[in-house]
Design an enzyme around this catalytic site. Structure first.
Site, PDB file in Angstrom:
ATOM      1  NE  ARG A 181      40.826  32.596  39.888  1.00  0.00           N
ATOM      2  CZ  ARG A 181      40.427  33.793  39.473  1.00  0.00           C
ATOM      3  NH1 ARG A 181      40.976  34.889  39.985  1.00  0.00           N
ATOM      4  NH2 ARG A 181      39.494  33.920  38.552  1.00  0.00           N
TER       5      ARG A 181
ATOM      6  CE  LYS B  35      41.641  30.674  35.379  1.00  0.00           C
ATOM      7  NZ  LYS B  35      40.603  29.749  35.820  1.00  0.00           N
TER       8      LYS B  35
ATOM      9  CG  HIS C 175      38.146  27.106  43.756  1.00  0.00           C
ATOM     10  ND1 HIS C 175      38.951  28.188  43.458  1.00  0.00           N
ATOM     11  CD2 HIS C 175      37.126  27.131  42.863  1.00  0.00           C
ATOM     12  CE1 HIS C 175      38.432  28.833  42.422  1.00  0.00           C
ATOM     13  NE2 HIS C 175      37.328  28.209  42.039  1.00  0.00           N
TER      14      HIS C 175
ATOM     15  NE  ARG D 268      37.393  32.462  42.406  1.00  0.00           N
ATOM     16  CZ  ARG D 268      37.587  33.732  42.075  1.00  0.00           C
ATOM     17  NH1 ARG D 268      37.912  34.608  43.019  1.00  0.00           N
ATOM     18  NH2 ARG D 268      37.479  34.130  40.830  1.00  0.00           N
TER      19      ARG D 268
ATOM     20  CG  HIS E 168      34.414  35.169  37.116  1.00  0.00           C
ATOM     21  ND1 HIS E 168      33.355  34.767  37.894  1.00  0.00           N
ATOM     22  CD2 HIS E 168      35.466  34.410  37.513  1.00  0.00           C
ATOM     23  CE1 HIS E 168      33.750  33.813  38.713  1.00  0.00           C
ATOM     24  NE2 HIS E 168      35.022  33.585  38.508  1.00  0.00           N
TER      25      HIS E 168
END
Length: 174
Positions: free
Chosen positions: A30, A55, A118, A121, A144
């Site tokens: 990111r 994140k 982005h 990615r 994730h």
């Protein structure tokens, strides 16, 4: 999409800008992860790049490829950053500046479809999938929590799907 990534990187002549865009794609980062990446997060001996406080306050280790090492060595020799791998005037490189670098590259390669930084990615995830990396590994590399998120990132090309064998072919004659 692979050729698109190559074209974007090849038209980026500024060594720092090219190194930034290459790092985003190579590691599937990111933009904020790139901006806070410190020199100390790179471990050439263990071939790892350590992403901290990503994140969701997640921590992950990414493979540090020889190709990326070569790009970053050339950049480092020339720019000698102190703390952050890519530094701006006041420490961290600015988000707006990073987006401007990417938009400038897009203009030079004349890509008219909607492409964002982005999306590099997403390209990273798609190219991993197309090369045979399993979704569980891609999920871990991207950081994730949910596999559904990872599956949205991987845009598998039709060519890849058309080469899949039917299970009926495994049965032979019957």
């Amino acid at each position: 999409m692979l050729q698109e990534v190559k074209r974007i990187l090849s038209v980026t002549e500024n060594i720092k800008h090219r190194a930034m865009l290459t790092t985003v794609y190579a590691l599937g980062l990111r933009s904020v992860e790139l901006r806070v990446l410190k020199i100390t997060h790179l471990d050439e001996d263990r071939n790892g790049v350590f992403i901290q406080n990503a994140k969701g306050k997640r921590y992950r280790v990414l493979p540090f490829s020889e190709s990326l090492k070569n790009v970053l060595r050339g950049y480092y020799k020339r720019n000698r950053p102190k703390t952050y791998l890519f530094e701006g005037r006041n420490g961290q490189y600015a988000s707006e500046s990073l987006r401007a670098v990417f938009k400038s590259a897009l203009k030079r390669v004349v890509i008219k479809k909607r492409v964002t930084l982005h999306s590099r990615r997403h390209a990273h995830a798609t190219h991993l999938s197309e090369s045979g990396t399993d979704f569980g590994s891609i999920q871990e590399l991207l950081g994730h929590n949910i596999i559904k998120t990872t599956m949205r990132y991987t845009h598998v090309s039709n060519k890849h799907l058309l080469n899949a064998k039917s299970p009926l072919d495994f049965l032979g004659d019957f």
